[in-house]
Design an enzyme around this catalytic site. Structure first.
Site, PDB file in Angstrom:
ATOM      1  N   PHE A   1     -31.139 -39.841  18.113  1.00  0.00           N
ATOM      2  CA  PHE A   1     -29.986 -41.311  19.140  1.00  0.00           C
ATOM      3  C   PHE A   1     -30.773 -41.245  20.576  1.00  0.00           C
ATOM      4  CE2 PHE A   1     -26.186 -41.548  16.641  1.00  0.00           C
ATOM      5  CZ  PHE A   1     -27.188 -41.794  16.048  1.00  0.00           C
ATOM      6  N   ARG A   2     -32.174 -39.853  20.358  1.00  0.00           N
ATOM      7  CA  ARG A   2     -32.594 -40.637  22.083  1.00  0.00           C
ATOM      8  C   ARG A   2     -31.804 -39.483  22.979  1.00  0.00           C
ATOM      9  NH1 ARG A   2     -37.358 -40.303  18.800  1.00  0.00           N
ATOM     10  NH2 ARG A   2     -38.188 -42.027  17.917  1.00  0.00           N
TER      11      ARG A   2
ATOM     12  N   ASP B   1     -33.481 -40.025   8.908  1.00  0.00           N
ATOM     13  CA  ASP B   1     -34.522 -40.026   9.978  1.00  0.00           C
ATOM     14  C   ASP B   1     -34.988 -41.316  10.808  1.00  0.00           C
ATOM     15  OD1 ASP B   1     -36.371 -39.029  11.517  1.00  0.00           O
ATOM     16  OD2 ASP B   1     -38.601 -39.230  10.603  1.00  0.00           O
TER      17      ASP B   1
ATOM     18  N   ASN C   1     -35.206 -32.860  19.416  1.00  0.00           N
ATOM     19  CA  ASN C   1     -36.377 -34.208  20.342  1.00  0.00           C
ATOM     20  C   ASN C   1     -36.060 -34.069  21.258  1.00  0.00           C
ATOM     21  OD1 ASN C   1     -36.034 -35.242  18.579  1.00  0.00           O
ATOM     22  ND2 ASN C   1     -38.156 -35.675  18.344  1.00  0.00           N
TER      23      ASN C   1
HETATM   24 ZN   LIG Z   1     -39.346 -34.547  10.819  1.00  0.00          ZN
END
Ligand SMILES: [Zn+2]
Length: 374
Positions: free
Chosen positions: A61-62, A302, A92
Site C-alpha cells: 500500500f506504499r 502482490d 518495503n
Molecule cells: Zn516480492
C-alpha cells in the site's frame, strides 16, 4: 437485515447450501432455512453467493512514503471492491517498517480503514539484510510476521538465525525468492521473449535455488516459512518434497502467475513487468496443478501499484509490479474454475480460510456471532 435464499459457501466448514441469513447490529444473528421476520430490510439472494471476505497476505500500500502510488485508504477501497476484507501489507515502505514505533503508528491508522489492514515487519533493519530487527518488540507492537519482500537475502547466516528465532517466537517469515546474482535483468523471464528483446532476464533457477535453501532451513530448524509469489515449476517440485518431509513450508501464488506467461510482455511491455517474472506455459500449468494438489496453499495478489509515468518508461527502466486486488476473483473464476482446474469451493478456500490459519487471523469463515455474555 434479512438475506433470503442465498447460496452460502464457507470453505472452513465445507458448507454449501441455500440459506436465509439474519443480520442484526452488523452481526450474523442466525443462519437457517425459512427465516421470516417482519420489519426487516429484505435482500433477495437468489442466484447470488455469499462467502467469507477474502484475505490477501501480500499487498503493497506504499504508505508511508510513496502515497502518490497508493495509500492505506485507496488500497483499502481497491481491496473492498475486489471482495477483500483483510490484507497484510509488506514492509518495503519509506521508511521501512522495521521498528515498533512505525508499526504502532500503522496499526493506529489502519483502524480508520473500511477493511482490516495489517502489516508485517521487515526481517532486517532497513531491509539491508545485515541485522535482524528487534523481533519480539515488533510483534508486540502488532506486526503479524516478517519479510524483506522485494530484497532477497543471500546471507545464509542471517537467514538461519532468523529462522531459529521465529521458531522460538512461533511466528513466520515470508520470503521473496530470487538470487540477485543470477538475475541480469529483473522482471522478465530468461527465455524467448527476453531473447527477442536482446535481454538475458531472470532465470527460473534464481528462484529455485533460494526456495531450496529456505525449504531446507525450514526443515532443519522447524521454522514456519511462507514462500511468496511462486513462479517456476522447479520451485514447486522442491516445495512439494519438503512438505512431504514435514517441513512447515507454505506457498502463495499470484493471480498473474496462474493466468499469464512471458508472452504478455510482447503486448503490454512494462505493464507486465514484475518480480519474479511471468514465465512459460509449462510453469503456469505446473502452478495450476500445485494449486489443485495443495502444494500451493493460497492466492495472494502482490498488489504493487506504481504511477503511470513510472510504468511508461522503457522496459529496463520501469519498476516491477502489477496491481491485483480488484481482479483476483475474476481471474480465479475465469482461469481456474471455468477451466475445471479448481472447484469454486477450492478457489474460495485459497482466498479465505487457508491464509487466515497461517497468519492466525480469527477470520475467513462465516458463522453466527458468538453469544454476548454479560
Ligand atoms: Zn516480492
Amino acid at each position: 437485515m434479512l438475506i433470503k435464499n442465498i447460496r452460502l459457501m464457507d470453505p472452513a466448514s465445507k458448507r454449501d447450501e441455500i440459506v436465509d441469513i439474519l443480520i442484526e447490529d452488523e452481526k450474523i444473528k442466525s443462519i437457517g432455512k425459512n427465516i421470516n421476520i417482519e420489519d426487516k430490510d429484505i435482500i433477495d439472494g437468489k442466484n447470488l453467493i455469499i462467502s467469507p471476505g477474502f484475505i490477501d497476505v501480500h499487498v503493497h500500500f506504499r504508505d508511508p512514503g510513496q502515497e502518490y502510488k497508493e495509500d492505506l485508504t485507496t488500497g483499502s477501497q481497491a481491496a473492498a471492491a475486489g471482495g477483500y476484507t483483510s490484507v497484510i501489507c509488506m514492509a518495503n515502505t519509506k521508511p521501512v517498517m522495521d521498528n515498533e514505533n512505525l508499526i504502532k503508528d500503522f496499526v493506529k491508522r489502519a483502524k480508520e480503514q473500511i477493511i482490516n489492514v495489517y502489516t508485517i515487519s521487515s526481517l532486517t533493519k532497513e531491509m539491508k539484510g545485515q541485522e535482524l530487527v528487534d523481533m519480539e518488540k515488533v510483534l508486540e507492537a502488532g506486526a503479524l510476521a516478517f519479510s524483506d519482500d522485494g530484497i532477497p537475502n543471500t546471507r545464509n547466516d542471517i537467514v538461519l538465525e532468523a529462522m531459529e528465532k521465529v521458531k522460538e517466537l512461533d511466528s513466520l517469515i515470508s520470503f521473496h525468492e530470487e538470487d540477485p546474482s543470477l538475475n541480469k535483468e529483473n522482471g522478465i523471464n530468461h527465455g524467448k521473449v527476453a531473447e527477442e528483446m536482446g535481454l538475458y532476464g531472470a532465470p527460473a533457477i534464481s528462484e529455485e535455488i533460494m526456495v531450496a535453501r529456505d525449504c531446507y532451513f525450514a526443515y532443519k530448524t522447524g521454522a514456519k516459512v511462507n514462500i511468496q509469489h511462486i513462479s517456476a515449476a522447479g520451485s514447486l517440485d522442491i516445495i512439494r518434497e519438503y512438505k512431504k518431509l514435514g517441513a512447515k513450508v507454505y506457498c502463495e501464488v499470484t493471480p498473474h502467475h496462474f493466468s499469464s506467461t512471458e508472452d504478455l510482455i510482447r503486448e503490454k511491455a512494462s505493464l507486465a513487468k514484475m518480480n519474479p517474472p511471468l514465465r512459460t506455459e509449462e510453469d503456469r500449468q505446473a502452478i495450476i496443478k500445485a494449486l489443485k494438489d495443495g502444494t500451493i496453499d493460497f492466492i495472494a495478489t502482490d498488489h504493487a501499484p506504481h504511477s503511470s509515468k513510472e510504468k511508461n518508461q522503457e522496459f529496463t527502466k520501469a519498476p516491477s509490479g502489477i496491481i491485483g486486488l480488484e481482479t483476483a476473483l475474476g481471474l480465479g473464476i475465469t482461469n481456474l474454475v471455468r477451466e475445471n482446474k479448481l472447484s469454486l469451493m477450492e478457489l474460495l478456500e485459497k482466498l479465505t480460510i487457508n491464509p487466515a490459519k497461517l497468519y492466525k487471523l480469527e477470520r475467513g469463515r462465516i458463522k453466527k456471532a458468538c453469544q454476548q455474555t454479560l
